[in-house]
Enzyme design. Structure first.
Site, mmCIF file in Angstrom:
data_model
loop_
_atom_site.group_PDB
_atom_site.id
_atom_site.type_symbol
_atom_site.label_atom_id
_atom_site.label_comp_id
_atom_site.label_asym_id
_atom_site.label_seq_id
_atom_site.Cartn_x
_atom_site.Cartn_y
_atom_site.Cartn_z
ATOM 1 N N GLU A 165 0.791 -1.238 0.000
ATOM 2 C CA GLU A 165 0.000 0.000 0.000
ATOM 3 C C GLU A 165 0.822 1.286 0.000
ATOM 4 O OE1 GLU A 165 -2.976 -0.211 3.051
ATOM 5 O OE2 GLU A 165 -3.985 -1.864 2.043
ATOM 6 N N GLU A 350 -5.937 -8.332 0.077
ATOM 7 C CA GLU A 350 -6.646 -7.979 1.308
ATOM 8 C C GLU A 350 -8.076 -7.593 0.991
ATOM 9 O OE1 GLU A 350 -4.956 -4.897 3.842
ATOM 10 O OE2 GLU A 350 -2.957 -5.739 3.551
HETATM 11 C C1 GCO Z 1 -4.025 -1.498 5.421
HETATM 12 C C2 GCO Z 1 -3.074 -2.581 5.769
HETATM 13 C C3 GCO Z 1 -3.537 -3.436 6.887
HETATM 14 C C4 GCO Z 1 -4.737 -2.915 7.644
HETATM 15 C C5 GCO Z 1 -6.037 -3.268 6.970
HETATM 16 C C6 GCO Z 1 -7.259 -2.712 7.664
HETATM 17 O O1 GCO Z 1 -4.752 -1.623 4.464
HETATM 18 O O2 GCO Z 1 -4.083 -0.487 6.110
HETATM 19 O O3 GCO Z 1 -2.583 -3.337 4.736
HETATM 20 O O4 GCO Z 1 -2.396 -3.444 7.667
HETATM 21 O O5 GCO Z 1 -4.755 -3.405 8.926
HETATM 22 O O6 GCO Z 1 -6.035 -2.780 5.687
HETATM 23 O O7 GCO Z 1 -7.216 -1.315 7.722
#
Ligand code: GCO
Length: 442
Positions: A165, A350
């Protein structure tokens, strides 16, 4: 409801975690990170909580991997903490490296495929002291870290993502100030937005030099929509889409940054940035897509560039306050294939939701999460029938964990963690996955 048999033969189901969020950072000789000092500064993190103990996965990983295997999953997405293996950003902590060595063996022994993410946000404090991602030198240090991991683990890990990200690492952390290092500065934001993509390039080059054939990147996408007129589009929405989504995928896929973002950021970019673009666009082997929700963006001419605001939408929301909007997942996946990466393998790295889960008679009936997963897997199926080459889906997250600036309150896990006793209790959603995945095991 979802079922493994509704997906292609080789489709991979997994769950994801990240080092700082689960391991317990105070053990094993890990060095301080910018998240420790960010959390220690009043007002940044709910309850000033940090990742010092987290889920104690550092010691309990065998139990956690057993739960993943017993849930019928095929793969585990985890990350390697830079500050654990290089506490001072330079010298190697053998204990930290050995931890990941044993973890990877443990993943393989259980018949799971490891998906490794190199940088999921634990920047060693010494590098933060030198300007962190605003300093070009951090990108070379990231190359050193990549070489070390590739040498130690690369033979057993088929897929390695460089950065998790980059929008969060740069814009969210240097412009909005919500994540470490908590800056609110457009120049720092622009520099970190470029340097994090250059770090990705360094990482890919280091992986290639080590002969690795599974280099990727994990980008987070938000379905940006116009909040001023339903179903419409606006310049504010276009600017936000350029900053949140296009900057990252267009640099990787085309070696370009979008004009709608450059109009505000170009004057703050480091000198000579155009000379780095071909390196950033070096071919990758797969793309990771993280997706949670949509954003309804409004024009805010009273504010400086990008002159945008946001409104809260009417749809049902998760514990994070994020609207449940599965349609955004299929449209973003199709957009990736149609506009940028063609038939390159895409993984949903994710997707998941937080809910205020608490055990009741030893059980956690998280039906809202089961519905969320079912709706998003249905969106993945729609994209598959559109022809998008999606190879897998990772639920975020395996365990309840440290949710960054929200501390431990927001529970994303398929497995409940009691942060007092560290007891793990699989939720109904974990049982649902087990039924869906184990029955159709091939
Ligand atoms: C993000 C990260 C994760 C988070 C999840 C929920 O997207 O911020 O990859 O570490 O915990 O996305 O916010």
């Amino acid at each position: 409801m979802f079922d493994r048999r509704d997906f292609p033969q080789d489709f991979v189901f997994g769950a994801a975690t990240a080092a700082y969020q689960i391991e317990g950072h105070r053990v094993g000789g890990a060095g301080p990170t910018h998240w420790d000092s960010f959390a220690a500064t009043p007002g940044n993190v709910a309850g000033a909580e940090d990742g010092a103990s987290a889920c104690d996965h550092y010691h309990r990983w065998p139990e956690d991997l057993d739960l993943l295997r017993d849930g019928g999953f095929d793969a585990y997405r985890f990350s390697t903490s830079w500050a654990r293996v290089m506490p001072d950003g330079k010298s190697v902590n053998p204990e930290g490296l050995d931890f990941y060595d044993r973890l990877v063996d443990g993943i393989l022994e259980r018949g799971l495929a490891p998906f490794l993410t190199l940088y999921h946000w634990e920047l060693p404090s010494v590098l933060a002291d030198n300007g962190g991602w605003t300093n070009r030198d951090t990108t070379s240090r990231f190359g050193d870290f990549t070489r070390l991991i590739a040498e130690k683990l690369g033979d057993r890990v088929a897929r390695i993502a460089t950065i998790n990200e980059p929008w969060c690492v740069s814009w969210l952390s240097h412009f909005e100030g919500h994540h470490a290092p908590g800056l609110r500065d457009i120049r720092a934001a622009a520099r970190s937005m470029h340097h994090i993509m250059l770090a990705h390039a360094e990482g890919v080059e280091a992986l290639r030099a080590a002969g690795h054939k599974g280099a990727g990147i994990v980008l987070n996408f938000t379905d940006v929509q116009c909040g001023d007129s339903e179903g419409g589009w606006s310049e504010a929405a276009a600017r936000t889409d350029a900053i949140m989504n296009r900057w990252f995928i267009e640099s990787v896929a085309r070696g370009e940054y979008p004009a709608e973002a450059l109009e505000g950021l170009e004057r703050h970019l480091p000198k000579g940035w155009t000379g780095d673009m071909a390196r950033i666009a070096a071919p990758i082997d797969w793309l990771g897509v993280n997706y949670y929700s949509r954003a309804l963006v409004t024009e805010a001419p009273e504010k400086p560039w990008p002159s945008t605001g946001a409104i809260t939408g009417p749809l049902p929301k998760t514990q994070m306050g994020w609207e449940v909007y599965p349609r955004g997942l299929s449209s973003l996946l199709n957009r990736m294939a149609d506009d940028y990466v063609g038939s390159l393998p895409i993984y949903v790295t994710e997707n998941g939701m937080a809910w205020a889960d608490e055990p009741c008679d030893g059980k956690i009936e998280d039906t809202a999460r089961i519905d969320y997963v079912a709706a998003h897997l249905e969106a993945v199926r729609r994209s598959l029938s559109h022809g998008t080459n999606i190879k897998g889906y990772f639920y975020w997250s395996l365990l309840d964990n440290y949710e960054w600036s929200f501390g431990y309150e927001k529970r994303f896990g398929l497995i409940h963690v009691d942060f007092g006793t560290l007891k793990r209790t699989p939720k109904a959603s974990w049982h649902r996955f087990r039924d869906a995945l184990s029955d159709g095991r091939r």
